[in-house]
Motif scaffolding. Structure first.
Motif, PDB file in Angstrom:
ATOM      1  N   SER A  77       0.824  -1.205   0.000  1.00 48.01           N
ATOM      2  CA  SER A  77       0.000   0.000   0.000  1.00 48.01           C
ATOM      3  C   SER A  77       0.863   1.262   0.000  1.00 48.01           C
ATOM      4  CB  SER A  77      -0.922   0.002   1.224  1.00 48.01           C
ATOM      5  OG  SER A  77      -1.680   1.188   1.283  1.00 48.01           O
ATOM      6  N   ASN A  80       2.547   1.672  -3.371  1.00 46.75           N
ATOM      7  CA  ASN A  80       1.574   1.984  -4.412  1.00 46.75           C
ATOM      8  C   ASN A  80       1.015   3.392  -4.274  1.00 46.75           C
ATOM      9  OD1 ASN A  80      -0.138   1.064  -6.694  1.00 46.75           O
ATOM     10  ND2 ASN A  80      -1.792   1.376  -5.240  1.00 46.75           N
ATOM     11  N   ASN A  81       0.753   3.820  -3.040  1.00 46.16           N
ATOM     12  CA  ASN A  81       0.055   5.092  -2.827  1.00 46.16           C
ATOM     13  C   ASN A  81       0.956   6.255  -2.422  1.00 46.16           C
ATOM     14  OD1 ASN A  81      -2.575   3.965  -3.278  1.00 46.16           O
ATOM     15  ND2 ASN A  81      -2.410   2.990  -1.283  1.00 46.16           N
ATOM     16  N   GLU A  82       2.067   5.961  -1.766  1.00 42.71           N
ATOM     17  CA  GLU A  82       2.907   7.031  -1.242  1.00 42.71           C
ATOM     18  C   GLU A  82       4.207   7.191  -2.027  1.00 42.71           C
ATOM     19  OE1 GLU A  82       1.704   8.986   0.972  1.00 42.71           O
ATOM     20  OE2 GLU A  82      -0.076   7.754   1.340  1.00 42.71           O
ATOM     21  N   GLY A  85       2.899   6.763  -6.039  1.00 41.73           N
ATOM     22  CA  GLY A  85       1.654   7.404  -6.397  1.00 41.73           C
ATOM     23  C   GLY A  85       1.591   8.815  -5.882  1.00 41.73           C
ATOM     24  N   PRO A  86       0.635   9.619  -6.342  1.00 39.36           N
ATOM     25  CA  PRO A  86      -0.355   9.231  -7.352  1.00 39.36           C
ATOM     26  C   PRO A  86       0.108   9.458  -8.794  1.00 39.36           C
ATOM     27  CG  PRO A  86      -0.853  11.405  -6.516  1.00 39.36           C
ATOM     28  CD  PRO A  86       0.365  10.925  -5.757  1.00 39.36           C
ATOM     29  N   THR A 140      -3.119  -0.186 -13.962  1.00 34.09           N
ATOM     30  CA  THR A 140      -2.657   1.001 -13.252  1.00 34.09           C
ATOM     31  C   THR A 140      -1.616   1.790 -14.030  1.00 34.09           C
ATOM     32  OG1 THR A 140      -2.992  -0.235 -11.197  1.00 34.09           O
ATOM     33  CG2 THR A 140      -1.775   1.817 -11.042  1.00 34.09           C
TER      34      THR A 140
END
Length: 198
Positions: A77, A80-82, A85-86, A140
């Motif tokens: 996570s 992928n997100n920090e 991402g984004p 993605t």
């Protein structure tokens, strides 16, 4: 990572950081699999289950799985997100590591002799996991984005100026090289640590 706008080059620290990020995730993913795979291979054991005496290291492998399973989920996570991402920076080799884990597992399962029904079930699960990673990655960033620069069209669609993330062929190759080094280091470190604790 350092911006490449106006032809400036990524700093050496960018390559080092990329290698370390890949190595850390690869180590965690494969250490988790080596612990889990060994437990699966040993099968049920102990007097409670009416099986043979548990192999050396069973206890620490169970403890390792208790801690590393949620840690791997959190790491996925965060990456992928920090970390990526984004804006999806490309060269997301943690996805390559995730794809390689079920492939390594599949190889180990198919080496079992003789091949039984449960081997085939395990092989099917491994193939399903690998396909799931490919679909998740393609949806993605595009599979290309996992190991190479993202397409400019994709960056534009995300609302970012493609030139701010443009890399030359040489720079892409450099990132590719450090990711291979980082991924290999993480894999062999996971195998070494697992072997030491066995």
């Amino acid at each position: 990572m350092s911006s490449t706008t106006d032809g400036t080059r990524p700093a050496v620290s960018s390559y080092v950081a990329m290698a370390l990020l890949t190595a850390a995730f690869t180590w965690l993913a494969f250490f988790w699999w080596f612990a889990l795979g060994t437990l699966i291979g040993d099968g049920t054991c102990g007097a409670r289950y009416g099986g043979p005496k548990c192999a050396s290291g069973t206890g620490w492998r169970i403890a390792a799985l208790v801690f590393t399973t949620p840690l791997l989920m959190v790491a996925t996570s965060v990456y992928n997100n920090e970390v990526y991402g984004p804006e999806r920076r490309g060269h997301e080799w943690y996805r390559v590591a995730m794809f390689c884990v079920p492939l390594v597992a599949l190889t180990q399962i198919l080496q079992g002799e003789p091949l039984e029904f449960w081997h085939l079930v395990g092989a099917a699960l491994c193939v399903t996991a690998a396909v799931a990673v490919v679909f998740w990655t393609a949806r993605t960033i595009g599979v290309r984005g996992a190991f190479w620069l993202m397409r400019s069209a994709r960056l534009s669609a995300l609302g970012h100026d493609p030139s701010s993330r443009s890399l030359s062929f040489r720079q892409n190759m450099a990132f590719l090289a450090v990711n291979i080094v980082g991924g290999s280091a993480g894999f062999y470190a996971a195998r070494a640590v697992h072997g030491l604790l066995a």
